[in-house]
Design a protein around this motif. Structure first.
Motif, PDB file in Angstrom:
ATOM      1  N   LEU A 183       3.121  -9.416  -4.180  1.00 42.34           N
ATOM      2  CA  LEU A 183       2.780  -8.793  -5.449  1.00 42.34           C
ATOM      3  C   LEU A 183       3.049  -7.300  -5.329  1.00 42.34           C
ATOM      4  CD1 LEU A 183       1.435  -9.389  -8.219  1.00 42.34           C
ATOM      5  CD2 LEU A 183      -0.768  -8.873  -7.129  1.00 42.34           C
ATOM      6  N   PRO A 190       2.466  -4.041  -7.360  1.00 41.08           N
ATOM      7  CA  PRO A 190       1.903  -3.342  -8.524  1.00 41.08           C
ATOM      8  C   PRO A 190       2.771  -2.164  -8.955  1.00 41.08           C
ATOM      9  CG  PRO A 190       0.196  -3.790  -6.911  1.00 41.08           C
ATOM     10  CD  PRO A 190       1.508  -4.082  -6.237  1.00 41.08           C
ATOM     11  N   LEU A 235      -5.146  -0.160  -3.697  1.00 36.97           N
ATOM     12  CA  LEU A 235      -4.163  -1.253  -3.596  1.00 36.97           C
ATOM     13  C   LEU A 235      -4.048  -1.706  -2.146  1.00 36.97           C
ATOM     14  CD1 LEU A 235      -1.225   0.077  -5.848  1.00 36.97           C
ATOM     15  CD2 LEU A 235      -2.908  -1.677  -6.455  1.00 36.97           C
ATOM     16  N   ASN A 260      -6.692  -3.794  -0.822  1.00 33.98           N
ATOM     17  CA  ASN A 260      -6.692  -5.143  -1.361  1.00 33.98           C
ATOM     18  C   ASN A 260      -5.465  -5.947  -0.902  1.00 33.98           C
ATOM     19  OD1 ASN A 260      -9.072  -5.686  -3.229  1.00 33.98           O
ATOM     20  ND2 ASN A 260      -8.452  -3.608  -3.799  1.00 33.98           N
ATOM     21  N   ILE A 313      -2.247  -5.116  -0.591  1.00 30.41           N
ATOM     22  CA  ILE A 313      -0.918  -4.891  -1.188  1.00 30.41           C
ATOM     23  C   ILE A 313       0.000  -4.180  -0.179  1.00 30.41           C
ATOM     24  CG2 ILE A 313       0.319  -3.617  -3.004  1.00 30.41           C
ATOM     25  CD1 ILE A 313      -1.198  -6.153  -4.002  1.00 30.41           C
ATOM     26  N   ASN A 364       1.350 -11.624 -16.005  1.00 32.88           N
ATOM     27  CA  ASN A 364      -0.118 -11.666 -15.998  1.00 32.88           C
ATOM     28  C   ASN A 364      -0.549 -12.982 -15.359  1.00 32.88           C
ATOM     29  OD1 ASN A 364       0.014 -13.717 -18.027  1.00 32.88           O
ATOM     30  ND2 ASN A 364       0.256 -12.117 -19.579  1.00 32.88           N
ATOM     31  N   LYS A 365      -1.842 -13.280 -15.392  1.00 32.61           N
ATOM     32  CA  LYS A 365      -2.304 -14.472 -14.669  1.00 32.61           C
ATOM     33  C   LYS A 365      -1.761 -15.765 -15.284  1.00 32.61           C
ATOM     34  CE  LYS A 365      -6.943 -14.624 -16.800  1.00 32.61           C
ATOM     35  NZ  LYS A 365      -6.480 -15.292 -17.996  1.00 32.61           N
ATOM     36  N   VAL A 367      -2.539  -5.460 -13.228  1.00 33.56           N
ATOM     37  CA  VAL A 367      -3.212  -5.020 -11.993  1.00 33.56           C
ATOM     38  C   VAL A 367      -4.242  -3.929 -12.288  1.00 33.56           C
ATOM     39  CG1 VAL A 367      -2.883  -3.771  -9.808  1.00 33.56           C
ATOM     40  CG2 VAL A 367      -1.356  -5.657 -10.394  1.00 33.56           C
ATOM     41  N   ILE A 423      -9.097  -3.279 -10.079  1.00 30.73           N
ATOM     42  CA  ILE A 423      -7.940  -3.653  -9.262  1.00 30.73           C
ATOM     43  C   ILE A 423      -8.216  -4.889  -8.405  1.00 30.73           C
ATOM     44  CG2 ILE A 423      -6.506  -2.858  -7.323  1.00 30.73           C
ATOM     45  CD1 ILE A 423      -6.416  -0.117  -8.578  1.00 30.73           C
ATOM     46  N   ASN A 471      -8.444  -8.059 -10.565  1.00 27.80           N
ATOM     47  CA  ASN A 471      -7.156  -8.350 -11.199  1.00 27.80           C
ATOM     48  C   ASN A 471      -6.149  -8.926 -10.193  1.00 27.80           C
ATOM     49  OD1 ASN A 471      -8.116  -7.366 -13.628  1.00 27.80           O
ATOM     50  ND2 ASN A 471      -7.268  -5.305 -13.316  1.00 27.80           N
ATOM     51  N   ILE A 472      -6.131  -8.357  -8.985  1.00 27.13           N
ATOM     52  CA  ILE A 472      -5.202  -8.864  -7.964  1.00 27.13           C
ATOM     53  C   ILE A 472      -5.581 -10.300  -7.595  1.00 27.13           C
ATOM     54  CG2 ILE A 472      -4.521  -8.619  -5.516  1.00 27.13           C
ATOM     55  CD1 ILE A 472      -4.531  -5.584  -5.921  1.00 27.13           C
ATOM     56  N   LEU A 481      -4.417 -12.672 -10.285  1.00 26.10           N
ATOM     57  CA  LEU A 481      -2.964 -12.880 -10.252  1.00 26.10           C
ATOM     58  C   LEU A 481      -2.585 -13.813  -9.113  1.00 26.10           C
ATOM     59  CD1 LEU A 481      -1.774  -9.248 -11.037  1.00 26.10           C
ATOM     60  CD2 LEU A 481      -1.165 -11.281 -12.356  1.00 26.10           C
TER      61      LEU A 481
END
Ligand code: DX5
Ligand code: ZN
Length: 216
Positions: free
Chosen positions: A4, A6, A23, A26, A28, A178-179, A199, A205, A208-209, A212
């Protein structure tokens, strides 16, 4: 492995360093950076000094998406600012092959991007040369637009060509993810998934992550 990426276009620019840390915390690994010139696309975003200054804040991969006319003029500058991947638009350069090889000559990855209206057949031969193909699933220029459904077919087409070539290609999708739409892009064969508003919306954040990733 699906990543992913962002897009910081939807981040809060007044606290960009903090957003990047968030980010990273999490999980990323790739951050997508949208550069717009107000000419190739009807919007202006951010440029070299911003990339240079956030480069000091993080080790994440900088995936720089150049939505600018004649990008070859600025490749060296973007390399120096800290880009790890530079993507140019097929529609923005008369000599795409030359510019792709020029990007690669700096020892970084090079990508080519297609607007929704540009067919995959136009880059059929180039796929052998690039490290990444970026399929735009909205008309570039703005975050928060709706996923264009036929983008999935284009991703599938790129995937088929790369399979035939037995090539390890990054296939990136960008726009309207989006999801609910993420699964369509992943099922079609995308392995780098850009998401901006999905995101950063509501400043959540982490949640949202998670949503997704669950939607993949
Ligand atoms: C659009 C940009 C995208 C954009 C995606 O021109 O290239 O990266 O930020 O935004 P969302 O995910 O909100 O569609
Ligand atoms: Zn982008």
């Amino acid at each position: 492995m699906i990543k992913l990426a962002p897009s910081i276009l939807s981040a809060d620019f007044s606290k960009l360093g903090e957003e990047l840390k968030n980010l990273e915390n999490n999980g990323i690994e790739v951050v997508h950076i949208d550069v717009m010139d107000g000419n190739f696309v009807p919007n202006i975003s951010l440029g070299l000094p911003v990339i240079k200054s956030i480069r000091k804040e993080t080790k994440m991969i900088f995936d720089v998406h150049l939505m600018i006319e004649n990008p070859s003029r600025y490749i060296e500058d973007f390399v120096k600012s800290g880009a790890d991947i530079i993507t140019i638009h097929y529609e923005a350069d008369k000599h795409v092959d030359r510019t792709i090889n020029y990007i690669k000559s700096f020892g970084i990855k090079a990508g080519v991007s297609l607007n929704p209206g540009t067919p995959v057949s136009s880059i059929k031969n180039l796929i052998n040369v690039v490290d990444m193909v970026l399929i735009m699933s909205v008309n570039p220029g703005f975050g928060g637009q709706k996923y264009i459904e036929y983008s999935s077919d284009k991703i599938r087409e790129v995937k088929e060509i790369s399979n035939k070539l037995n090539k390890e290609l990054i296939i990136e999708v960008d726009g309207g993810i989006n999801k609910d739409t993420i699964k369509k892009a992943v099922d079609a064969g995308a392995n780098f998934i850009v998401a901006g508003s999905a995101v950063f919306k509501n400043g959540n954040i982490e949640g949202n992550i998670k949503a997704l990733k669950e939607g993949m």
